[in-house]
Design an enzyme around this catalytic site. Structure first.
Site: not given
Ligand SMILES: Nc1c(N[C@@H]2O[C@H](COP(=O)(O)O)[C@@H](O)[C@H]2O)[nH]c(=O)[nH]c1=O
Length: 297
Positions: A54, A56, A79, A88
Site C-alpha cells: 500500500h 503508506e 486501512c 497500514c
Molecule cells: N490501496 C490502499 C488502501 N486500500 C484499502 O485496502 C483495501 C484492499 O486491501 P488489500 O486487498 O489487502 O490490498 C481496499 O479496498 C482499500 O480499502 N488503503 C490504504 O490505506 N493504502 C493503500 O495504498
C-alpha cells in the site's frame, strides 16, 4: 490546521496517487508522503496493484528512520485490516508517526476505521484535508464502489453531422492515451482487454473468457466480475450502443471535425447526446473538437 508544507505534501500525494490509475483496481489509487519531525519530506509512495505494498508502506520504506515523530500525509484513510498486505495504521504506529493527515475517508473500512484506531493510539489525525482535490483521482473508484459496477467511458469519432465515423488520427491518439488510465478497454469488435496488459498483477484480475452477453446489464455484471473499476469503450459497436441506450455509460467523449466558420447546418447537425447528460469539457486536438459529457446521476 495544516502548514503550507503539509498542504504541499498532500498535493504531491494526490499527484503521485494518479500513477496507479488503471492498475490498482479493484483497489484504489492512493498516494502518501512522509514528513520528518522537522516538516521536511522524508519519503513518498503510492499503491501500484492489488497484492503489492500500500501507499503508506512504500512511503515509510522510503523515509526509513526519519519517519519517527513525523507526519504521514495520505490521500485515503489508512486501512485497518490485514488483507493481502499488513494493516497500514499499524505500520504507521510501528514507524513512530505522530500525526496523520487524510484526504478521503475509506467507505470500505472494515469495522472501525484506520483514522479512529490511530487516534486511539495517541496519533493526531486530521481528515478531509484537500478532499475535493483528492477526489480528482479517487472519484471513479468511489463511484464504482457505490454503484457496484465499473464506471463506463465511451469514446467515439463523429462526423460533422454528429454521425459515428471512422476514427481520425486524433481519435486513435486519444484512445491510446485514455487506455493507460482505464482498467479495461473494449474495442469496436467487442474484444475486452486490459488497458495496459498485465498491469493489474497476476491472479487478481480476471478477464472474461468468452464474448460478453448481448444484454447490457448482463455485460456489466461480467465486467464487474473482472475487478475492473473503469472501462473504456472505443469505437462504435452494438455493445456500446446498447450500453449507451441502457443509460449505463457514465462519460462520453466525442471527437468531431472542426466545422467551417459559416456552414448551412444539416437538419441532423447535432451531437448525439442522450437525455440526462451534461457537457463537462470541450477542447481541441489537431483538427478535432474533443467534447466530453457526464451522466448526471
Ligand atoms: N490501496 C490502499 C488502501 N486500500 C484499502 O485496502 C483495501 C484492499 O486491501 P488489500 O486487498 O489487502 O490490498 C481496499 O479496498 C482499500 O480499502 N488503503 C490504504 O490505506 N493504502 C493503500 O495504498
Amino acid at each position: 490546521m495544516q502548514t503550507s508544507a503539509e498542504l504541499a505534501a498532500m498535493r504531491r500525494a494526490i499527484i503521485i496517487s494518479a500513477s496507479g490509475l488503471g492498475s490498482t483496481s479493484p483497489n484504489p489509487p492512493v498516494g502518501c508522503v512522509i514528513l520528518d519531525a522537522e516538516g521536511s519530506t522524508a519519503g513518498e509512495g503510492y499503491h501500484l496493484y492489488k497484492g503489492s505494498a500500500h501507499a503508506e508502506v512504500n512511503a515509510l520504506a522510503a523515509a526509513g528512520a526519519r519517519a519517527a515523530g513525523g507526519t504521514a500525509v495520505v490521500t485515503l484513510e489508512p486501512c485497518n485490516h490485514t488483507g493481502l498486505t499488513p494493516a497500514c495504521h499499524q505500520g504507521l504506529l510501528d514507524a513512530g508517526i505522530a500525526r496523520v493527515l487524510i484526504a478521503v475517508l475509506d467507505p470500505t473500512s472494515r469495522g472501525e476505521g484506520g483514522a479512529e484506531r490511530l487516534r486511539r493510539a495517541g496519533v493526531e489525525v486530521e481528515t478531509h484535508v484537500l478532499e475535493q482535490e483528492a477526489l480528482v483521482v479517487l472519484a471513479p473508484w468511489l463511484a464504482s464502489l457505490a454503484w457496484q459496477r465499473p464506471v463506463l467511458h465511451l469514446l467515439r469519432q463523429l462526423d460533422t453531422s454528429g454521425h459515428p465515423a471512422p476514427p481520425s488520427t486524433e481519435a486513435v491518439a486519444e484512445a491510446d492515451k485514455q487506455r493507460l488510465v482505464h482498467d479495461l478497454v473494449i474495442s469496436a469488435k467487442d474484444v475486452v482487454e486490459e488497458g495496459r496488459p498485465g498491469c493489474h498483477g497476476t491472479s487478481v484480475f480476471r478477464l472474461p473468457t468468452g464474448p460478453l452477453p448481448a444484454a447490457p446489464e448482463a455485460a456489466v455484471i461480467h465486467l464487474t466480475a473482472t475487478g475492473a473499476r473503469t472501462v473504456l469503450l472505443t469505437g462504435t459497436s452494438k455493445l456500446s450502443d446498447r450500453l449507451l441506450g441502457a443509460g449505463l455509460v457514465d462519460r462520453l467523449t466525442f471527437l468531431q471535425p472542426i466545422p467551417t466558420p459559416s456552414r448551412t447546418a444539416a437538419s441532423d447537425a447535432s451531437l448525439p447526446l442522450p437525455e440526462g447528460y451534461a457537457l463537462s469539457r470541450i477542447t481541441r486536438v489537431g483538427e478535432q473538437l474533443v467534447i466530453t459529457a457526464e451522466r448526471r446521476s
